[in-house]
Design a protein around this motif. Structure first.
Motif, short mmCIF file in Angstrom:
data_model
loop_
_atom_site.label_atom_id
_atom_site.label_comp_id
_atom_site.label_asym_id
_atom_site.label_seq_id
_atom_site.Cartn_x
_atom_site.Cartn_y
_atom_site.Cartn_z
N VAL A 33 0.89 -1.24 -0.09
CA VAL A 33 0.08 0.03 0.00
C VAL A 33 0.94 1.39 0.01
CG1 VAL A 33 -1.58 1.35 1.38
CG2 VAL A 33 -1.86 -0.99 1.00
N VAL A 34 1.92 1.47 1.02
CA VAL A 34 2.77 2.43 0.88
C VAL A 34 3.31 2.74 -0.40
CG1 VAL A 34 4.59 3.70 1.94
CG2 VAL A 34 3.16 2.40 3.25
N SER A 35 3.87 1.87 -1.28
CA SER A 35 4.72 1.94 -2.40
C SER A 35 3.64 2.41 -3.33
CB SER A 35 5.57 0.70 -2.83
OG SER A 35 6.00 0.00 -1.64
N TRP A 36 2.50 1.76 -3.43
CA TRP A 36 1.53 2.12 -4.31
C TRP A 36 1.16 3.67 -4.13
CZ3 TRP A 36 -4.22 0.35 -3.79
CH2 TRP A 36 -4.97 0.77 -4.84
N ILE A 37 0.73 4.00 -3.08
CA ILE A 37 0.61 5.24 -2.61
C ILE A 37 1.82 6.49 -3.15
CG2 ILE A 37 -0.21 7.26 -0.76
CD1 ILE A 37 -1.76 5.06 0.56
N ALA A 38 2.79 6.14 -2.68
CA ALA A 38 3.86 7.09 -2.92
C ALA A 38 4.19 6.94 -4.44
CB ALA A 38 5.12 6.38 -2.22
N ILE A 39 4.12 6.08 -5.14
CA ILE A 39 4.60 6.14 -6.50
C ILE A 39 3.29 6.89 -7.49
CG2 ILE A 39 5.23 4.65 -8.67
CD1 ILE A 39 6.60 2.89 -6.63
N PHE A 40 2.08 6.39 -7.17
CA PHE A 40 1.02 6.94 -7.61
C PHE A 40 0.94 8.48 -7.41
CE2 PHE A 40 -3.36 8.52 -7.97
CZ PHE A 40 -3.64 8.39 -9.09
N GLU A 41 1.17 8.86 -6.11
CA GLU A 41 1.07 10.50 -6.00
C GLU A 41 2.14 11.20 -6.61
OE1 GLU A 41 -0.91 12.10 -4.38
OE2 GLU A 41 -2.26 10.72 -3.41
N GLY A 42 3.47 10.34 -6.74
CA GLY A 42 4.53 10.94 -7.50
C GLY A 42 4.13 11.18 -9.04
N ALA A 43 3.44 10.10 -9.41
CA ALA A 43 3.27 10.38 -11.05
C ALA A 43 2.10 11.06 -11.18
CB ALA A 43 3.09 8.77 -11.43
N ASP A 44 1.13 11.14 -10.08
CA ASP A 44 0.02 11.92 -10.67
C ASP A 44 -0.16 13.23 -10.01
OD1 ASP A 44 -2.69 11.43 -11.42
OD2 ASP A 44 -3.48 12.17 -9.56
N CYS A 45 1.18 13.78 -9.69
CA CYS A 45 1.23 15.18 -9.00
C CYS A 45 1.16 16.28 -10.07
CB CYS A 45 2.58 15.31 -8.04
SG CYS A 45 4.02 15.55 -8.92
N ILE A 46 0.81 17.37 -9.77
CA ILE A 46 0.71 18.56 -10.66
C ILE A 46 2.34 19.00 -10.85
CG2 ILE A 46 0.20 20.91 -10.82
CD1 ILE A 46 -2.24 20.09 -8.84
N PRO A 47 2.65 19.23 -12.03
CA PRO A 47 4.26 19.22 -12.33
C PRO A 47 4.82 20.58 -11.94
CG PRO A 47 3.01 19.09 -14.31
CD PRO A 47 2.10 18.86 -13.43
N THR A 48 4.84 21.10 -10.90
CA THR A 48 5.20 22.23 -10.23
C THR A 48 5.95 22.01 -8.87
OG1 THR A 48 3.24 23.03 -9.00
CG2 THR A 48 3.55 23.77 -11.33
N SER A 49 6.69 22.93 -8.49
CA SER A 49 7.28 22.60 -7.16
C SER A 49 6.24 22.70 -6.07
CB SER A 49 8.32 23.73 -6.81
OG SER A 49 7.73 25.06 -7.30
N GLU A 50 5.12 23.36 -6.18
CA GLU A 50 3.95 23.53 -5.23
C GLU A 50 3.51 21.86 -5.03
OE1 GLU A 50 1.48 26.31 -5.88
OE2 GLU A 50 1.39 27.00 -3.99
N GLY A 51 3.44 21.39 -6.64
CA GLY A 51 2.43 20.22 -6.61
C GLY A 51 3.38 19.24 -6.08
N VAL A 52 4.49 19.00 -6.23
CA VAL A 52 5.36 17.96 -5.77
C VAL A 52 5.46 18.04 -4.15
CG1 VAL A 52 7.70 17.30 -5.61
CG2 VAL A 52 6.85 18.17 -7.81
N SER A 53 5.56 19.41 -3.90
CA SER A 53 5.60 19.44 -2.23
C SER A 53 4.21 18.74 -1.50
CB SER A 53 5.92 20.85 -1.53
OG SER A 53 4.66 21.47 -1.44
N SER A 54 2.98 19.19 -2.25
CA SER A 54 1.78 18.68 -1.71
C SER A 54 1.57 17.18 -1.87
CB SER A 54 0.58 19.67 -2.21
OG SER A 54 0.09 19.20 -3.57
N ALA A 55 2.15 16.66 -3.01
CA ALA A 55 1.96 15.33 -3.21
C ALA A 55 2.72 14.70 -2.14
CB ALA A 55 2.50 14.90 -4.69
N THR A 56 3.90 14.93 -1.82
CA THR A 56 4.85 14.46 -0.77
C THR A 56 4.18 14.41 0.31
OG1 THR A 56 6.52 15.28 -2.07
CG2 THR A 56 7.05 14.44 0.34
N THR A 57 3.13 15.33 0.70
CA THR A 57 2.81 15.58 2.16
C THR A 57 1.43 14.33 2.02
OG1 THR A 57 3.05 17.93 2.15
CG2 THR A 57 1.34 17.23 3.82
N ARG A 58 0.91 14.50 0.94
CA ARG A 58 -0.28 13.46 0.85
C ARG A 58 0.15 11.90 0.82
NH1 ARG A 58 -2.44 16.48 -3.50
NH2 ARG A 58 -1.43 15.10 -4.99
N THR A 59 1.21 11.81 0.35
CA THR A 59 1.85 10.43 0.48
C THR A 59 1.90 9.96 1.97
OG1 THR A 59 3.10 10.32 -1.42
CG2 THR A 59 3.91 8.90 0.32
#
Lengths: 154, 257
Positions: free
Chosen positions: B211-237
């Motif tokens: 589950v953790v790997s799935w969430i982590a990789i999906f959030e990374g691949a699905d994030c909004i491609p900006t520095s803000e998007g990456v940071s919020s995706a990391t938090t969501r993970t």
């Protein structure tokens, strides 16, 4: 970090995992001690098993010879039917008039089954029934009996 | 009122859509796993990144959790004269619950967030598109090795956590507080079964790793491609992984024990 160092560190990581599994198998859990797979089973019927649980130990003279593999209720005799798994090294060890009693280890300890061998020449075989049993001592009943005998005596 | 309803509906539609994308992503990624047999070096590299790098924090916290458990158990059990059972309590708590759960939480914070940030940055800097341009499948090259590495590393780390925790419990319980060493081990062995306790702990670790790997990789691949998007995706993970671990742990415990 070159690829050789990464390979070595991942190898160390795997070794640590195997070491951890070894500790968990040998030191923490009972993989080495008696397991229910190898052995023969005996059945004992008790009027009352008290707090006996599956995987409780079966001991003869205080030495563990097996464990309780199942406890069920027999609706025909209205008794608890306890299945004991005795280790293979103790086959042909217990005479047919062996008594099985439920004891408590210490005041608060777990309950276990003690086997007291009798004097018969025939030995208990696989899936035989131990006919001589002594139930667990239930404190409430004991108090009740004491009160009853006291009031009867006076 | 209608506006509110519209926003509410929008949120749910987005959520279901995301869930569907995540499932499709997972299936695609699982389909790409086979290619790892051809290039095991990719997996080794990711095992290093997610497993070896998380090792130190897992071992240190495992040691201290074991020590605290022994201390607490001793203080309670001494009232009943049952301090010999410290080993039982430490071992069962670690192997069944704390080992997989705390390792999962640490893993989500240490390795999961790193995975999301790395993949998110790859997306933001268009490295993923670059790979596709070169006819390299990012599922095979980037996602699948990370997924398998996380899936395998978490249960391994959980086993190490439990093992070092038991040793920590021995340090405090036996060496400091004076519980009998042989009673510590024998009571533990009587109560812990390899298949139903250690085995189920490993299964928990595998589920959490998945589950953790799935969430982590999906959030990374699905994030909004900006520095803000990456940071919020990391938090969501980290948030989603932690919640998923705690919720699944309850379910698994209810089913297993």
């Amino acid at each position: 970090m070159n690829s050789r160092a990464i390979d070595v560190l991942v190898g160390v990581f795997m070794l640590l995992f195997f070491g951890a599994m070894f500790i968990l198998a040998m030191k923490v859990s009972n993989l080495t001690s008696l397991t229910s797979s190898a052995g023969y089973t005996l059945v004992a019927k008790f009027e009352n098993v008290g707090g006996l649980k599956a995987r409780a130990s079966v001991a003869a003279s205080g030495v563990k010879v097996g464990e309780v593999s199942a406890i069920s209720y027999d609706p025909e005799t209205f008794e608890a039917s306890v299945t004991l798994t005795i280790d293979e090294t103790f086959s042909d060890t217990f005479p047919t008039d062996t008594t099985a009693s439920i004891y408590t280890a210490g005041l608060l300890g777990e309950q276990y089954i003690g086997l007291d061998p009798g004097a018969e020449i025939d030995m208990l075989q696989d899936s035989d029934e131990i006919t001589l049993t002594q139930s667990a001592i239930v404190l409430e009943r004991l108090i009740g009996q004491v009160l009853f005998s006291r009031s009867g005596g006076s | 009122m209608i506006d509110f309803l519209q926003r509410f509906g929008r949120t749910w539609i987005d959520m279901v859509g995301r869930l569907g994308r995540a499932t499709l992503f997972l299936l695609h990624m699982l389909g790409a796993l086979g290619s790892l047999f051809a290039r095991p070096s990719l997996l080794v590299k990711q095992l290093y990144a997610s497993g070896v790098m998380t090792l130190s924090i897992v071992l240190v916290s495992g040691l201290f959790v074991g020590m605290v458990l022994a201390l607490q158990a001793y203080n309670t059990l001494i009232d009943f004269g049952q301090e010999n059972r410290v080993g039982t309590l430490v071992a069962l708590t670690l192997v069944r619950e704390l080992g997989p759960v705390v390792t999962g939480l640490l893993f989500a914070g240490r390795a999961g967030s790193a995975m999301t940030a790395e993949i998110g940055l790859m997306k933001a800097t268009e490295q993923l598109s670059g790979l596709e341009m070169m006819a390299v499948d990012p599922y095979k090259r980037v996602f699948a090795p990370r997924f398998l590495a996380g899936f395998l590393a978490l249960p391994m780390l959980a086993a190490m956590f439990s093992a070092i925790g038991v040793i920590g419990g021995h340090l405090i319980g036996v060496d400091v507080l004076g519980v009998d060493a042989s009673a510590y081990w024998s009571q533990m062995q009587n109560a812990t079964s390899f298949y139903s306790d250690v085995g189920n702990g490993l299964i928990k670790g595998l589920v959490f790793g998945f589950v953790v790997s799935w969430i982590a990789i999906f959030e990374g691949a699905d994030c909004i491609p900006t520095s803000e998007g990456v940071s919020s995706a990391t938090t969501r993970t980290v948030v989603y992984s932690s919640l998923a671990i705690l919720g699944l742990d309850f379910l698994l415990t209810a089913v297993m024990f």
